[in-house]
Design a protein around this motif. Structure first.
Motif, PDB file in Angstrom:
ATOM      1  N   ASP A   1       0.816  -1.007   0.392  1.00 13.34           N
ATOM      2  CA  ASP A   1      -0.622   0.308   0.324  1.00 13.34           C
ATOM      3  C   ASP A   1       0.661   1.116   0.025  1.00 13.34           C
ATOM      4  OD1 ASP A   1      -2.065  -1.749   0.070  1.00 13.34           O
ATOM      5  OD2 ASP A   1      -2.713  -1.396   2.365  1.00 13.34           O
TER       6      ASP A   1
ATOM      7  N   SER B   1      -4.997  -2.974 -12.100  1.00 14.03           N
ATOM      8  CA  SER B   1      -4.853  -3.825 -13.863  1.00 14.03           C
ATOM      9  C   SER B   1      -3.090  -4.421 -13.588  1.00 14.03           C
ATOM     10  CB  SER B   1      -3.557  -2.520 -13.922  1.00 14.03           C
ATOM     11  OG  SER B   1      -5.053  -0.796 -13.681  1.00 14.03           O
TER      12      SER B   1
ATOM     13  N   LYS C   1       0.938   4.205  -2.832  1.00 14.51           N
ATOM     14  CA  LYS C   1       1.288   5.736  -2.883  1.00 14.51           C
ATOM     15  C   LYS C   1       1.965   6.605  -2.999  1.00 14.51           C
ATOM     16  CE  LYS C   1      -0.759   7.809   1.201  1.00 14.51           C
ATOM     17  NZ  LYS C   1      -1.013   7.165   2.276  1.00 14.51           N
TER      18      LYS C   1
ATOM     19  N   ASN D   1       1.909   7.077  -6.823  1.00 12.46           N
ATOM     20  CA  ASN D   1       0.597   7.555  -7.144  1.00 12.46           C
ATOM     21  C   ASN D   1      -0.182   6.377  -8.185  1.00 12.46           C
ATOM     22  OD1 ASN D   1      -1.319   9.477  -7.310  1.00 12.46           O
ATOM     23  ND2 ASN D   1       0.453  10.354  -8.947  1.00 12.46           N
TER      24      ASN D   1
ATOM     25  N   LEU E   1      -2.282   4.174  -7.207  1.00  9.34           N
ATOM     26  CA  LEU E   1      -3.349   3.307  -5.992  1.00  9.34           C
ATOM     27  C   LEU E   1      -4.893   2.987  -6.675  1.00  9.34           C
ATOM     28  CD1 LEU E   1      -3.337   5.372  -2.657  1.00  9.34           C
ATOM     29  CD2 LEU E   1      -2.844   2.626  -3.033  1.00  9.34           C
ATOM     30  N   HIS E   2      -4.608   3.733  -8.039  1.00  7.40           N
ATOM     31  CA  HIS E   2      -6.146   3.557  -8.592  1.00  7.40           C
ATOM     32  C   HIS E   2      -5.704   2.306  -9.315  1.00  7.40           C
ATOM     33  CE1 HIS E   2      -3.257   6.199 -10.668  1.00  7.40           C
ATOM     34  NE2 HIS E   2      -3.353   5.677 -11.655  1.00  7.40           N
ATOM     35  N   GLU E   3      -4.547   2.338 -10.323  1.00  2.05           N
ATOM     36  CA  GLU E   3      -4.026   0.501 -10.882  1.00  2.05           C
ATOM     37  C   GLU E   3      -3.888  -0.812 -10.394  1.00  2.05           C
ATOM     38  OE1 GLU E   3      -3.974   1.350 -13.882  1.00  2.05           O
ATOM     39  OE2 GLU E   3      -4.016   3.126 -14.545  1.00  2.05           O
ATOM     40  N   ARG E   4      -4.580  -0.415  -8.775  1.00  2.28           N
ATOM     41  CA  ARG E   4      -3.942  -1.715  -8.162  1.00  2.28           C
ATOM     42  C   ARG E   4      -4.336  -3.237  -8.761  1.00  2.28           C
ATOM     43  NH1 ARG E   4      -3.487  -2.871  -2.333  1.00  2.28           N
ATOM     44  NH2 ARG E   4      -3.859  -0.739  -1.617  1.00  2.28           N
TER      45      ARG E   4
ATOM     46  N   GLN F   1       4.023   4.468 -16.408  1.00  2.00           N
ATOM     47  CA  GLN F   1       3.472   3.533 -15.060  1.00  2.00           C
ATOM     48  C   GLN F   1       4.328   2.495 -14.978  1.00  2.00           C
ATOM     49  OE1 GLN F   1      -0.447   3.669 -17.260  1.00  2.00           O
ATOM     50  NE2 GLN F   1      -1.263   5.063 -15.630  1.00  2.00           N
TER      51      GLN F   1
END
Lengths: 285, 538, 181
Positions: free
Chosen positions: B393, B407, B397, B400, B402-405, B416
């Motif tokens: 986690d 994917s 963070k 940056n 977190l939203h692609e965990r 990325q």
């Protein structure tokens, strides 16, 4: 990881021949050998095959691994074939025969009884098998050591395969060192994340699954590279028409001689087998 | 449409949309290029440069299906009406990575490939191949294996394979991306010569500063599939947004007003630093019979160090950092990692302290989700599950993401992916970060923001990065190791190491405009900094 | 853009060559366990590569990856040349390639299961042909060919294929969108 092919120029007699002629010879001999179970005829092919090994100037040092492979392979097959199961097939060992050795074996727990008879015929058949396998094995063993990988593509083209198929072979050779390097990089990268290949842990399934961190990056990278390579080849007109091969091969007189003799041997073998019906399993009475 | 037979390339209102996309990748492009002209097309990644090249060389829409509207003509003939073999003798394309362009194991066969496919008679091929090798001054490579060539040599061989087909137009897709500065300068001179000899050159490149050195006749700047600027080089320097592509430092400072950029600079090392890694008289060779790759290397990495390892390709930089993590063990001498010799550590044990990020993230990404990718390292190190979750986690963070965990890492963009590869190291809680060429594959804009983020990231005791980009070392490091032929030629603060012009010359480090400006202003600034920050001292 | 099952253009040439080189290099590099003598049988996780290439790029690419890859693997290890095992390896990867056109989503359960089924069929056919050839070449009987050649080759290859082919397919689903063709 460093990969190396077994090929290096060794200025041997066999390298003077055109690779196409050598392939024709090897295939002609292969198809001749498999026709026979007569140990006298097989000895002739055995001598030819071994002669080629010597003419290629192969040393024990470099071919040891291959020889051990062929020897262990043939021994296993013959042992299992003669001892555990019944015996040969195509040649057809006569059942019965003169027993050399027989014993009964009682397998503990199950109580099965194996009644084993080793006959003279079986021993001779095993010897014929051994000669066949060694002859075929050594016939093809010579090729990787004495044929320039650079010539594989044009050789297969010369034997009559289409351009694209022949070029696939060349292209595969081109990728080998690159992929070997990529594999080493990925191995290092994963080791740097605590991955240990050497550690044998878990059952067979876990061990195979643990190949994924190595296989997936190398394979996916290669596929992405493949898209670019395809573009590069399309842009340079690959596959539009029948192409020229700048690597060229030229038959010399000795090549015609080799092809001629090979065809004679094959035709002779076919005649012997199917017209004169000789070459079946034979053993000294 | 104007049917000008003399004009190598004529593009009018060109718009192209890939079938699998909803919006066009390029819109309303207009362009005319004259014989022997050298045109530079600049822009960030995703600006449509690659699509434009594909429209010119015919791959779009032939293999990349899509809708093409507008006109695109080569010497007065529409590209769509030309056959692929006619087109290939007019337009040659050098792809970005020469390694992905070379199709043969040997140089001679590689150069001959195109002519073989056109069924040119064998003798004629041999003649033309030799002529082309001669022209590019690489006849000595004729019988070499393509695999063993250096990056610069590979590119020349790939170029020879195109020039042998005698194209009138040459498309170059980021030709400098995989080259070190010396080879890049060499390649640029060669492109200039080709243009002077009458070949029209269209070069896509974001290293604008480097290309300006060979005086392109015209520059086009693209953003989001549209042409923002087209005209002479000077005009572009005056109009486009700085920092999108790499511009000369003098231009940047001229365009900015003082105080407009916040200055991110490497923190100064602590006064009494702890020693983390020590190289003690390290010698290394790969095989007993081969030459030494490292020669008596001595240095320590201390807490707070941000070290740039600078030097030409083949100097032994990667070999050096592989010793720190124990992937390679010294032939003689010792490497100590937190006091323990690496001979006594497994790589996995070393990895718990020291994280090594390889050049390309795709060399290590394998898991179906980012979450699993980040768990891989800590699981190998046998961290307890709760701690793994916590660290994953925290790592997500920090980069940056977190939203692609959930994917798949392989589906992410290159930038990325690069951040996932850093997070994979963070999740292992390694205290030292080592990066090999952290900026390759990213355009200027992306790599600046990437490096800014790394430098400000909490959790690392020391950072080392290998680079051949002088500006990167100058901006981000507080210590430079200058490396050549397996030896440390200099070790010190950037201001000390890089002011020695004689030393730079002997180690083949080419001074950049940013270095020159920094040296000029050093009496006032006291330390090196990026161009945006220099404005305040002018 | 998928055309037909048996297309053999530039793209197929390239991926056949890549599949073959990968199979050769990876089996040379990760030969976990060799069962010597068992008719070229060894635990080579890399057998999954040509089968996956079949599923991803069609039967011809699969066949060539398997056949040429096995030749290359033997070349690298110095084992000589065994044409009937090369043929068997080719067939093993050709069969999974037959479902190439019907794969819509490389990570859906349906398509993964379909591929798994074809892996079993492919290995059975490929290793079957190679083992039966041993009868003809080495003159062993059917029982020997089955117990010594077929069973070990079938089991090891099927296990490797069943585990690794889906892993590769899921990974490929993430990059398949990046190819513009």
């Amino acid at each position: 990881m460093l990969v190396s092919f077994s090929y290096r120029p060794r200025h041997s007699f066999i390298e003077r021949f055109d690779p196409r002629a050598r392939w024709i010879m090897s295939l002609a001999l292969l198809f001749s050998i498999v026709l026979f179970w007569d140990i006298r005829i097989l000895s002739f092919f055995f001598v030819l095959s071994i002669l080629q090994v010597f003419l290629a100037r192969l040393t024990w040092q470099e071919t040891r691994r291959a020889w051990l492979f062929i020897l262990v392979l043939s021994t296993m097959m013959i042992l299992v074939n003669t001892i555990i199961t019944g015996g040969g097939t195509i040649g057809g060992v006569i059942s019965g025969g003169k027993p050399l050795l027989q014993f009964q074996l009682k397998i503990p727990v199950t109580g099965w009884i194996i009644h084993y008879v080793l006959t003279r015929e079986r021993v001779w058949f095993a010897l014929a098998q051994f000669l066949r396998i060694i002859s075929i094995g050594s016939l093809f063993l010579v090729i990787p050591f004495t044929m320039d990988p650079r010539k594989y593509g044009v050789t297969f083209r010369g034997i009559g395969l289409p351009d694209k198929l022949a070029f696939t072979m060349d292209l595969a050779f081109r990728f080998i060192p690159t992929l070997a390097r990529d594999f080493q990089i990925t191995l290092d990268a994963q080791r740097a994340r605590g991955y240990e290949v050497e550690k044998i842990e878990g059952n067979l399934f876990t061990r195979i699954r643990r190949m994924a961190p190595l296989f997936v990056p190398v394979t996916m990278n290669a596929i992405l590279a493949g898209e670019d390579i395809t573009n590069a080849m399309d842009l340079r007109c690959f596959g539009l028409k029948k192409r020229t091969w700048v690597e060229s091969l030229k038959y010399q007189e000795i090549d015609y001689l080799m092809i001629g003799i090979s065809i004679l041997i094959l035709v002779g073998s076919l005649l012997l087998r199917f017209v004169f019906h000789t070459g079946d399993f034979w053993f000294p009475m | 449409m104007r049917m000008d037979q003399e004009l190598p390339l004529y593009i009018q209102n060109l718009t192209f949309r890939y079938h699998r996309r909803n919006t066009p990748s390029i819109t309303n492009i207009n362009l005319e290029v004259k014989p022997g002209e050298l045109l530079l097309i600049a822009g960030t990644s995703g600006c449509g440069k690659t699509t434009l090249l594909r429209c010119i060389n015919g791959l779009a829409p032939r293999v990349y299906s899509g809708d093409l509207t507008g006109e695109i003509a080569i010497f007065g003939k529409s590209v769509q009406q030309l056959s692929m073999s006619e087109l290939s003798q007019q337009v040659g394309t050098l792809l970005q990575d020469p390694e992905r362009q070379i199709v043969s194991s040997h140089v001679f066969n590689e150069v001959a490939f195109g002519l073989e496919n056109l069924a040119v008679p064998r003798q004629r091929i041999i003649y033309r191949v030799e002529e082309t090798l001669e022209y590019l001054k690489i006849s000595h490579l004729r019988d070499r294996e393509t695999f063993s060539l250096s990056g610069g040599e590979k590119q020349k061989v790939a170029l020879a394979g195109i020039l042998v087909m005698q194209p009138k137009i040459l498309l170059l897709d980021e030709p400098l991306a995989s080259l070190d500065p010396v080879s890049a300068a060499d390649a640029l001179q060669m492109f200039r010569k080709l243009a002077d000899d009458g070949i029209t050159i269209i070069m896509v490149e974001h290293r604008v500063e480097d290309v300006l050195a060979i005086h392109p006749d015209r520059v086009m700047y693209m953003e989001d599939g549209q042409v923002i600027y087209s005209g002479d080089p000077q005009g572009m320097l005056d109009t486009i947004e700085i920092n999108r592509v790499k511009l000369p430092a003098e231009v940047v400072v001229k365009r900015l007003t003082p105080g407009s950029f916040p200055s991110i600079c490497p923190p100064a090392p602590p006064t009494d630093p702890r020693e983390l890694v020590r190289f003690d008289h390290v010698n290394f060779r790969y095989k007993p019979e081969s030459d030494l790759v490292l020669k008596d290397v001595n240095f320590s990495v201390r807490q707070g160090d941000i070290i740039a390892i600078l030097g030409p390709n083949g100097a032994g930089k990667t070999t050096l950092v592989k010793h720190a993590i124990g992937l390679l063990k010294p032939t003689r001498g010792t490497v100590f990692l937190e006091g323990k010799p690496t001979q006594q550590l497994s790589v996995a044990q070393a990895a718990a302290t020291l994280g090594y990020v390889f050049q390309s993230p795709s060399q290590m990404l394998f898991a179906p989700t980012v979450q699993e990718e980040l768990e891989f390292g800590p699981k190998n190190l046998k961290h307890p599950p709760e701690q793994i979750q916590q660290n994953v986690d925290w790592a997500l963070k920090s980069v940056n993401l977190l939203h692609e965990r959930k994917s798949p890492p392989l589906a992410l963009s290159f930038g990325q992916q690069k951040r996932v590869s850093i997070a994979a190291i963070l999740a292992m809680r390694s205290r030292i970060l080592m990066m090999d060429e952290p900026t390759t594959g990213q355009d200027y804009w992306n790599y600046l923001s990437f490096m800014d983020a790394i430098i400000q990231m909490p959790g690392f005791d020391a950072i080392l990065f290998i680079t051949h980009d002088l500006d990167l070392a100058l901006i981000y490091s507080n210590r430079i190791l200058l490396f050549k032929d397996g030896q440390i030629m200099a070790d010190g603060r950037p201001e000390e190491v890089l002011s020695d012009t004689e030393l730079l010359r002997s180690t083949h480090v080419l001074p950049t405009s940013l270095l020159r400006l920094n040296l000029e202003l050093l009496p006032r600034t006291g330390r090196f900094m990026r161009a945006e920050a220099l404005v305040n001292y002018l | 853009m998928k055309k037909s099952l048996w297309t053999f253009g530039t793209r197929e040439v390239v991926f056949a060559a890549i599949g073959a080189a990968l199979y050769g290099v990876l089996s040379y590099a990760t030969n976990l366990l060799q069962i010597p003598g068992a008719g070229n049988v060894s635990l080579r996780p890399a057998v999954a590569i040509p089968m996956f290439f079949g599923v991803a790029f069609g039967p011809i690419v699969g066949f060539l990856s398997g056949a040429i890859g096995n030749i290359l693997s033997d070349l690298l290890s110095g084992y000589g040349f065994w044409p009937w095992w090369d043929l068997g390896n080719g067939l093993m990867a050709l069969v999974p390639g037959l479902i190439y056109l019907s794969i819509k989503d490389f990570r859906s359960w349906g398509d993964l299961l379909k591929a798994e089924g074809m892996v079993v069929l492919g290995v059975a056919l490929g290793m079957g042909v190679a083992s039966l050839s041993e009868i003809w070449v080495s003159g062993i009987d059917l029982a020997t060919a089955i117990s010594l050649n077929f069973v070990p080759a079938f089991i090891t290859n099927v296990i490797n294929g069943l585990i690794l082919v889906p892993i590769l397919m899921v990974a490929y689903s993430a990059i398949v969108a990046r190819s513009g063709r």
